[in-house]
Scaffold this active site. Structure first.
Site, short mmCIF file in Angstrom:
data_model
loop_
_atom_site.label_atom_id
_atom_site.label_comp_id
_atom_site.label_asym_id
_atom_site.label_seq_id
_atom_site.Cartn_x
_atom_site.Cartn_y
_atom_site.Cartn_z
N ASP A 178 4.39 -6.41 4.76
CA ASP A 178 3.83 -5.28 5.77
C ASP A 178 3.72 -5.73 6.99
O ASP A 178 2.80 -5.28 7.81
CB ASP A 178 2.33 -5.07 5.03
CG ASP A 178 1.75 -3.69 5.68
OD1 ASP A 178 2.49 -2.82 6.00
OD2 ASP A 178 0.66 -3.48 5.23
N HIS B 130 0.91 -1.27 -0.01
CA HIS B 130 -0.06 -0.18 -0.06
C HIS B 130 0.85 1.39 0.07
O HIS B 130 1.71 1.34 0.61
CB HIS B 130 -1.15 0.19 1.13
CG HIS B 130 -0.45 0.02 2.54
ND1 HIS B 130 -0.35 1.25 3.38
CD2 HIS B 130 -0.09 -1.23 3.36
CE1 HIS B 130 0.20 0.49 4.59
NE2 HIS B 130 0.38 -0.58 4.52
N ASP C 219 5.84 1.26 7.15
CA ASP C 219 4.49 1.01 6.88
C ASP C 219 3.84 1.65 5.68
O ASP C 219 3.24 2.87 5.85
CB ASP C 219 3.72 0.90 8.15
CG ASP C 219 2.42 0.41 8.03
OD1 ASP C 219 1.98 -0.26 6.90
OD2 ASP C 219 1.48 0.64 9.02
N GLU D 275 -5.19 1.20 2.07
CA GLU D 275 -5.31 0.07 3.18
C GLU D 275 -5.59 0.47 4.68
O GLU D 275 -6.27 0.09 5.42
CB GLU D 275 -3.94 -0.42 3.08
CG GLU D 275 -3.95 -1.68 3.93
CD GLU D 275 -3.41 -1.68 5.34
OE1 GLU D 275 -3.28 -2.66 5.94
OE2 GLU D 275 -3.02 -0.41 5.86
N GLU D 276 -4.96 1.81 5.04
CA GLU D 276 -5.12 2.19 6.19
C GLU D 276 -6.65 2.89 6.43
O GLU D 276 -7.01 3.39 7.63
CB GLU D 276 -3.98 3.42 6.37
CG GLU D 276 -2.75 3.37 6.25
CD GLU D 276 -1.96 2.08 7.48
OE1 GLU D 276 -2.76 1.82 8.27
OE2 GLU D 276 -1.08 1.70 7.36
N ASP E 204 -0.20 4.26 0.79
CA ASP E 204 -1.11 5.21 1.59
C ASP E 204 -0.20 5.11 3.03
O ASP E 204 0.33 4.07 3.24
CB ASP E 204 -2.38 5.13 1.53
CG ASP E 204 -2.96 3.90 2.49
OD1 ASP E 204 -2.40 2.66 1.96
OD2 ASP E 204 -3.94 3.97 3.20
N HIS F 205 2.38 3.58 12.99
CA HIS F 205 1.42 4.52 13.15
C HIS F 205 1.82 5.38 14.40
O HIS F 205 0.89 6.18 15.00
CB HIS F 205 0.16 3.88 13.87
CG HIS F 205 -0.38 2.64 13.04
ND1 HIS F 205 -1.74 2.14 12.69
CD2 HIS F 205 0.22 2.35 11.38
CE1 HIS F 205 -1.89 1.33 11.68
NE2 HIS F 205 -0.56 1.57 10.84
N1 BES Z 1 1.02 -2.89 8.15
C1 BES Z 1 -0.06 -2.88 9.00
C2 BES Z 1 -0.61 -4.20 9.61
C3 BES Z 1 0.18 -4.77 10.52
C4 BES Z 1 0.44 -4.48 11.80
C5 BES Z 1 0.22 -6.31 10.41
C6 BES Z 1 1.35 -4.99 12.72
C7 BES Z 1 1.02 -6.90 11.24
C8 BES Z 1 1.70 -6.39 12.23
C9 BES Z 1 -1.36 -2.11 8.23
O1 BES Z 1 -0.65 -0.97 7.42
C10 BES Z 1 -2.28 -1.71 9.28
O2 BES Z 1 -1.79 -1.01 10.20
N2 BES Z 1 -3.35 -2.05 9.08
C11 BES Z 1 -4.55 -1.08 9.84
C12 BES Z 1 -5.85 -1.79 9.09
C13 BES Z 1 -7.01 -1.22 9.36
C14 BES Z 1 -7.29 0.32 9.49
C15 BES Z 1 -8.33 -1.84 8.54
C16 BES Z 1 -4.61 -1.89 11.12
O3 BES Z 1 -3.99 -3.01 11.67
O4 BES Z 1 -5.01 -0.97 12.02
ZN ZN Z 2 0.77 -1.33 6.62
#
Ligand code: BES
Ligand code: ZN
Length: 460
Positions: A184, A89, A122, A156-157, A91, A432
């Site tokens: 990711d 992603h 990320d 994605e975020e 974004d 984040h």
């Molecule tokens: N890269 C992360 C997902 C992730 C974080 C996987 C830590 C494994 C370990 C991804 O970009 C993310 O933060 N996704 C969001 C998705 C949500 C907004 C639907 C999340 O998990 O909060």
């Molecule tokens: Zn991510």
């Protein structure tokens, strides 16, 4: 081994500076998908990525959607050979709180081996490894050992709705492949890569409680009406048992798939220093659902957390006021086979049922993601594990993760191929958070891993 990738690996060493500068240019674009004010930047990031794909020698297209565009690229010059679909992603998350950053979040800064910026890991830094590996191979050899497709999304975020619709409509025609690769996620620990076979889902809710039609003097009116923030606190306190950590929403656990014995054994066998974990987080004690270890709770048990509470007087000093309204954002991380829509309904019904009298309570579902456990077996998976071992010096451990990548379950069900969640981040990358970083050595090892994967798959 017939092909040890030495030619391409030397080229990567020679071109390191260029790759890093390109990544910095990509990161400088503040492609925050959840904030409409950044729409133009999100589009710029898509254009930047498409340009780099084209320069590398891929046929590209920006696929328009109701949301942000998908960036697609392909090189299909190896008929009869496997095809890998790379997902990522472009974004990023918002950068606030800005005052906690050591440097401006969208000015990537090198601090020793660290590249510090929003999106460094990320997922710009991580997913850019896929493209640079392919670019290096095409530049060195003029061809690839297998076929590749890229599908990189820009929301994605924000829940990833557009890509979900696209993949379902495609049904595996244009996106037909033998495996999906996603970077990711993180290594289990420095020097110990991991293959993630499970991700949590998400159900994100917002509660709004409304009381009197204006803020009231808390002396004149206190005792006459139900204060909406008191009402909100009562609702929140009934979501979870503070002693057992169990979520109290009726039916919440009905569809939870229990951990398998082998998983509990494998998780327990992984090195885990609880004292170090506690002190790194700055908490005196860990807390979670009774009967489960920290790993089990964070990877494979559902959770319910307040993400933010707002309303009332929040300025300096005291203001004697009964607020007219209050609100909270609450997210639930889900595990197979919980369904976000069903959980949202259970949550809404329960919140209404425990709401005190005298206030109006509104519950809204913001977005969701399906939980997933993927099949990770077969020759392609073995080749991927070998490729990781070639570069990182250790074979990946199989683990689950508590984060969500909404499209993964759709890839698994629509494409019916293994989804390889092989990330190059570290758990202290600060996703984040302020001062997010990506280890520069991991960026290059990521590129090397993808090169090895392609060469190994070409030899299958
Ligand atoms: N890269 C992360 C997902 C992730 C974080 C996987 C830590 C494994 C370990 C991804 O970009 C993310 O933060 N996704 C969001 C998705 C949500 C907004 C639907 C999340 O998990 O909060
Ligand atoms: Zn991510």
């Amino acid at each position: 081994m017939a092909n040890d990738s030495r030619d391409v690996l030397s080229r990567i060493d020679a071109d390191k500076e260029t790759y890093l500068e390109e990544l910095k240019d990509y990161i400088r674009i503040p492609s925050i998908s959840t904030d409409p004010a950044y729409k133009a930047d999100v589009l710029r990031a898509a254009a930047f990525l498409e340009g780099k794909m084209r320069e590398a020698g891929l046929a590209t297209e920006q696929i328009q959607t109701k949301g942000h565009p998908l960036v697609y690229g392909e090189w299909l010059g190896a008929p009869g050979k496997p095809t890998v679909l790379f997902y990522g992603h472009y974004d990023v998350q918002p950068a606030d709180p800005l005052e906690l950053w050591r440097n401006p979040p969208f000015e990537p800064t090198v601090e020793g081996d660290l590249l510090v910026a929003r999106g460094a890991t990320d997922d710009k830094g991580q997913s850019y490894t896929h493209l640079k590996a392919v670019a290096a191979m095409l530049a060195e050899r003029g061809s690839l050992p297998i076929n590749v497709k890229f599908l990189v999304e820009g929301e994605e975020e924000a829940g990833g709705e557009a890509i979900d619709r696209y993949v379902r409509e495609d049904g595996g025609k244009r996106l037909a492949c033998d495996a999906v690769m996603i970077s990711d996620t993180s290594l289990y620990a420095p020097g110990q890569p991991s293959l993630i076979y499970g991700l949590k889902g998400l159900c994100y809710m917002e509660i709004k409680v409304t009381g009197p039609n204006r803020d009231l003097h808390s002396g004149t009116f206190g005792g006459a009406v139900f204060n909406p923030l008191n009402a909100l606190s009562e609702i929140i306190s009934k979501l979870r048992d503070g002693k057992t950590g169990k979520i109290l929403i009726p039916g919440f656990y009905d569809d939870v798939r229990p951990l398998e014995d082998w998983e509990r054994k494998e998780f327990a066998a992984l090195p885990f220093d609880e004292a170090a974990y506690r002190s790194e987080l700055g908490v005196p004690e860990l807390f979670g659902e009774e009967g489960y270890s920290t790993r089990e709770r964070t990877w494979a048990r559902p959770t319910c957390d307040v993400n933010g509470i707002f309303g009332g007087y929040m300025g300096k000093g005291a203001k004697t006021v009964l607020p007219s309204w209050g609100g909270a954002k609450v997210s639930m991380r889900l595990v197979p086979d919980q369904e976000p829509k069903k959980i949202a309904k259970l949550f809404g019904d329960y919140v209404q049922s425990v709401a005190p009298p005298g206030v109006k309570v509104e519950v809204e579902s913001l977005h969701g993601a399906d939980p997933v456990v993927v099949e990770v077996q077969g020759p392609i998976v073995d080749a991927a594990l070998d490729a990781m071992q070639d570069v990182w010096g250790a074979r990946p451990v199989r683990i689950r993760e508590g984060g969500s990548i909404p499209i993964v379950s759709t890839f698994a069900s629509v494409l019916g191929v293994p989804v390889l969640l092989l990330g190059f981040g570290l758990n202290d990358d600060g996703l984040h958070s302020p001062n997010e970083k990506f280890n520069i050595s991991h960026f290059f090892n990521g590129i090397r891993s993808v090169v090895r994967l392609l060469d190994r798959l070409g030899n299958l």
